[in-house]
Design a protein around this motif. Structure first.
Motif, PDB file in Angstrom:
ATOM      1  N   ALA A 268       5.919   1.240   1.631  1.00  0.00           N
ATOM      2  CA  ALA A 268       6.917   0.764   2.258  1.00  0.00           C
ATOM      3  C   ALA A 268       6.655  -0.620   2.970  1.00  0.00           C
ATOM      4  CB  ALA A 268       7.309   1.878   3.531  1.00  0.00           C
TER       5      ALA A 268
ATOM      6  N   LYS B 202       3.721  -5.083  -2.751  1.00  0.00           N
ATOM      7  CA  LYS B 202       3.698  -3.600  -3.273  1.00  0.00           C
ATOM      8  C   LYS B 202       2.814  -3.331  -4.447  1.00  0.00           C
ATOM      9  CE  LYS B 202       7.955  -2.727  -1.799  1.00  0.00           C
ATOM     10  NZ  LYS B 202       8.365  -4.189  -0.918  1.00  0.00           N
TER      11      LYS B 202
ATOM     12  N   THR C 297       9.262   0.997  -1.940  1.00  0.00           N
ATOM     13  CA  THR C 297      10.852   0.749  -1.460  1.00  0.00           C
ATOM     14  C   THR C 297      10.669  -0.068  -0.141  1.00  0.00           C
ATOM     15  OG1 THR C 297      12.958   1.559  -0.724  1.00  0.00           O
ATOM     16  CG2 THR C 297      10.896   2.634   0.223  1.00  0.00           C
ATOM     17  N   HIS C 298      11.810  -1.008  -0.185  1.00  0.00           N
ATOM     18  CA  HIS C 298      11.963  -1.813   0.996  1.00  0.00           C
ATOM     19  C   HIS C 298      13.003  -1.216   1.918  1.00  0.00           C
ATOM     20  CE1 HIS C 298      15.611  -3.209  -1.255  1.00  0.00           C
ATOM     21  NE2 HIS C 298      15.876  -3.549  -0.054  1.00  0.00           N
TER      22      HIS C 298
ATOM     23  N   ASP D 249      14.559   1.791   4.291  1.00  0.00           N
ATOM     24  CA  ASP D 249      14.201   2.934   5.275  1.00  0.00           C
ATOM     25  C   ASP D 249      14.665   4.071   4.575  1.00  0.00           C
ATOM     26  OD1 ASP D 249      13.978   4.801   7.262  1.00  0.00           O
ATOM     27  OD2 ASP D 249      14.552   3.419   8.688  1.00  0.00           O
TER      28      ASP D 249
ATOM     29  N   TYR E 155      12.548  12.953  -1.305  1.00  0.00           N
ATOM     30  CA  TYR E 155      11.835  12.104  -0.316  1.00  0.00           C
ATOM     31  C   TYR E 155      10.764  12.788   0.216  1.00  0.00           C
ATOM     32  CZ  TYR E 155      10.437  10.185   4.348  1.00  0.00           C
ATOM     33  OH  TYR E 155      10.107   9.494   5.299  1.00  0.00           O
TER      34      TYR E 155
ATOM     35  N   ASN F  41       6.557  11.313  -0.652  1.00  0.00           N
ATOM     36  CA  ASN F  41       5.836  10.972   0.703  1.00  0.00           C
ATOM     37  C   ASN F  41       4.615  12.024   1.089  1.00  0.00           C
ATOM     38  OD1 ASN F  41       5.589   9.347   2.835  1.00  0.00           O
ATOM     39  ND2 ASN F  41       6.995  10.616   4.004  1.00  0.00           N
TER      40      ASN F  41
ATOM     41  N   CYS G 219       2.182   8.264   3.089  1.00  0.00           N
ATOM     42  CA  CYS G 219       2.893   6.657   3.364  1.00  0.00           C
ATOM     43  C   CYS G 219       2.069   5.376   3.901  1.00  0.00           C
ATOM     44  CB  CYS G 219       4.074   7.058   4.491  1.00  0.00           C
ATOM     45  SG  CYS G 219       5.286   5.842   4.369  1.00  0.00           S
TER      46      CYS G 219
ATOM     47  N   ARG H 212       2.500   1.877   4.936  1.00  0.00           N
ATOM     48  CA  ARG H 212       3.241   0.608   5.334  1.00  0.00           C
ATOM     49  C   ARG H 212       2.683  -0.718   5.231  1.00  0.00           C
ATOM     50  NH1 ARG H 212       4.467  -2.759   9.490  1.00  0.00           N
ATOM     51  NH2 ARG H 212       6.733  -3.570   9.401  1.00  0.00           N
TER      52      ARG H 212
END
Length: 632
Positions: A360, A367, A474-475, A477, A492, A496, A499, A501
């Motif tokens: 994320a 990414k 993904t960019h 939320d 999701y 996930n 995760c 970031r």
């Protein structure tokens, strides 16, 4: 080579009559058009296109150019030298067009005055020239047929294109899938289409060779043929090998020369194919040049096209880097950011234990770079890494792109069908970029694939087992997307597992380390930044993140004079400097002070550049560049 038939000189008038008949009767007569043109016209009819209309001239069909170019960077870079050559040879009388696998135009060069014509005024980078939008045209039709295609004067489905003639040749990636298309377009009849095809076939072959080396930058890439003079031609075979001789990729010609289908070639040892796979043989290939090899299939001539960067100096002691070294390369992406380094280690460990990884972060935070590094540091490093940008593929094509299809599965499908991205990644890693943009209708099918580890191509009754590591990015939320019913909650939680970031550039703990890391990657290991440029880069907030920083550093490196090893503000173009100083006051005043100091130094030394440079402590090259700025 495409089959080229002698055309009736009256075909232009015949097709004009056919269009009029279509308008009146709504049907296409049999036996008038060439077989491949007839098939394409019928597909165009099924798409509901009006042959006399202005089909396709809608701005909504154009892509975001920055995203389009970023997603096709490898193809564009591989094609650029060939485009330059074709412009010099053909550009005065023809258009040279590069398109991607979805018929989106990446470049239009050459006789661009023709673009002012009514027929071609919507031919520009970003526009889509698929058959479903523009009817029969060499770009879209070549992609569907997956073979060289000629659309001669009068044979385009749309009347507004009928005055043009086009030849197109598909460009294939190392997995044998169509990656793009190269096209020559001119007004009037194409009297010698064989010449155009020969030119395009050679150019496409050169592009495919660069795609090989670009896709496998750390592997050994070979060209081979039974005849030495065919090396460097459209007919040579290409193999990508690991340093222990394992085949990682092969082009169509390689499969034909070795008489082995691609799926059986991948994973084979070179000793089984070329008769030798010993360390001495690999060392011989690393030396470059042309070698002749005796095999059970006869004699082959082999030329080394690329030597792995880590094997260019010294003797090859170990043909595979140790997992520890790979993890160190992965952690180097953190550039000194301890928290990010810890997160990378956890993602590496999770992926190695079968957990999916979700990346994320804002656009431009790297990414895909992280995803590739995770793959390279895993046990699947020698297998395929297949990246799919869910936001860049038109919605109607995502399903066939991911799952593939059998021949005849739907109107417009390629002959022989297509292997989907999921099966291409079998044994390796599947990277689903911008998964938050995947349509809801496909999310359910993807969820089932991830749960059952089976995939069924469109039009196929049987399912195939699939073994992939999954990395998504993904960019968006995704939690918010789930709450607003735009993303499936069950999918999701399926993707996930770990995760990670990716911090925005303005949040990085070691910005200086990131700059150094990028400079090294760009070949500027010994290059440093002066105080003013360093302060400017550290003060800027970088809305474009790493992608923007890399472009700034790439541009600055390109502005160096020979022998210069320090970058300063004078290595930035005015537009870049204005952009970087827009929100930072101090560096702008620094630039003004610097210009004033140079003016004064030149005045004190009566225009003697060497003396002025010595007094300022800068090189003559730097001062000469600044003088140019003073005179503009």
């Amino acid at each position: 080579m495409a089959q080229i038939t002698t055309r009736n000189p009256d075909v232009f008038h015949e097709t004009q009559q056919i269009r009029r008949q279509l308008l009146v009767e709504g049907c296409l007569p049999q036996g008038v058009l060439r077989e491949e043109i007839d098939a394409s016209w019928r597909r165009s009819l099924e798409h509901g296109l009006d042959c006399q209309g202005e089909e396709g001239m809608v701005g909504s069909q154009e892509a975001d150019l920055e995203l389009l170019f970023a997603n096709n960077r490898l193809l564009i870079d591989a094609a650029t030298p060939e485009l330059d050559y074709l412009i010099r040879q053909q550009g005065k009388e023809r258009l040279i067009i590069l398109g991607n696998a979805h018929a989106q135009v990446l470049a239009v060069e050459g006789l661009t005055d023709a673009l002012k014509s009514t027929g071609l005024r919507d031919l520009r980078p970003g526009s889509c020239w698929s058959e479903s939008l523009r009817g029969t045209n060499a770009i879209g039709t070549a992609l569907i047929e997956a073979r060289p295609t000629l659309i001669n004067h009068g044979e385009h489905y749309l009347d507004r294109l009928s005055h043009f003639s086009c030849t197109s040749v598909p460009i294939k990636d190392p997995q044998g899938q169509v990656a793009g298309v190269l096209d020559l377009t001119r007004e009037g009849v194409l009297s010698e289409p064989r010449d155009s095809f020969a030119t395009l076939m050679l150019a496409a072959s050169n592009i495919e060779s660069r795609l090989f080396t670009g896709t496998y930058p750390d592997e050994l890439v070979l060209a081979f043929h039974t005849r030495r003079q065919y090396l460097g031609s459209s007919w040579h075979g290409l193999l990508a090998l690991s340093l222990d001789g394992e085949v990682l990729a092969a082009n169509d010609q390689a499969c034909s020369l070795l008489q082995i289908p691609r799926h059986m070639l991948l994973g084979c040892k070179s000793s089984h194919l070329l008769g030798s796979g010993s360390p001495a043989f690999i060392e011989r290939l690393l030396q470059g040049g042309v070698s002749n090899i005796q095999t059970i299939k006869g004699e082959f001539f082999v030329r080394t096209l690329q030597v792995p960067r880590h094997a260019r100096h010294g003797k090859v002691v170990s043909v595979r880097r140790e997992p520890v070294a790979k993890r160190q390369e992965l952690e180097a992406l953190a550039a000194g950011d301890a928290r990010f380094a810890r997160a990378l280690r956890m993602a590496h460990q999770g992926l190695g234990n079968g957990l999916p990884v979700l990346l994320a972060g804002e656009t431009g935070t790297g990414k895909e770079v992280v995803a590739r590094a995770l793959h390279q540091s895993s046990a699947r490093a020698g297998k395929a890494f297949v990246a799919v940008n869910c936001a860049a593929i038109p919605e109607g094509l995502i399903e066939s792109e991911l799952f593939g299809y059998r021949e005849g599965a739907f109107t417009g499908s390629r002959k022989g069908g297509m292997v989907g991205r999921l099966m291409q990644a079998h044994g390796g890693t599947l990277f689903l970029d911008e998964i938050g943009d995947m349509p809801l209708s496909l999310q359910a099918r993807l969820l089932r694939v991830l749960q059952e580890r089976k995939v069924a191509p469109l039009g196929a009754a049987e399912e195939q087992d699939i073994d992939v590591a999954v990395i998504c990015a993904t960019h968006r939320d995704l939690k918010q997307e789930v709450q607003e019913k735009r993303f499936r909650e069950d999918l999701y939680y399926r993707i996930n597992g770990i995760c990670l970031r990716l911090p925005a550039l303005r949040e990085r703990e070691d910005m200086a380390g990131m700059i150094r890391h990028i400079l090294v990657r760009l070949g500027g290991e010994a290059v440093t930044l002066d105080r003013h440029l360093n302060e400017l880069l550290l003060a800027y907030d970088w809305p474009g993140n790493i992608r923007q920083l890399e472009m700034v550093l790439r541009a600055a490196l390109a502005m160096r004079e020979e022998g210069e090893m320090e970058l300063g503000l004078d290595h930035l173009t005015d537009s870049l400097l204005d952009e970087l100083t827009a929100s930072v006051r101090q560096p702008a005043s620094i630039r003004e002070n610097e210009l004033e100091l140079m003016r004064n130094a030149l005045e004190r030394h009566q225009g003697n550049v060497s003396a002025a440079a010595d007094s300022l402590g800068v090189s003559r090259a730097t001062l000469y560049r600044k003088i140019k700025q003073l005179r503009t």
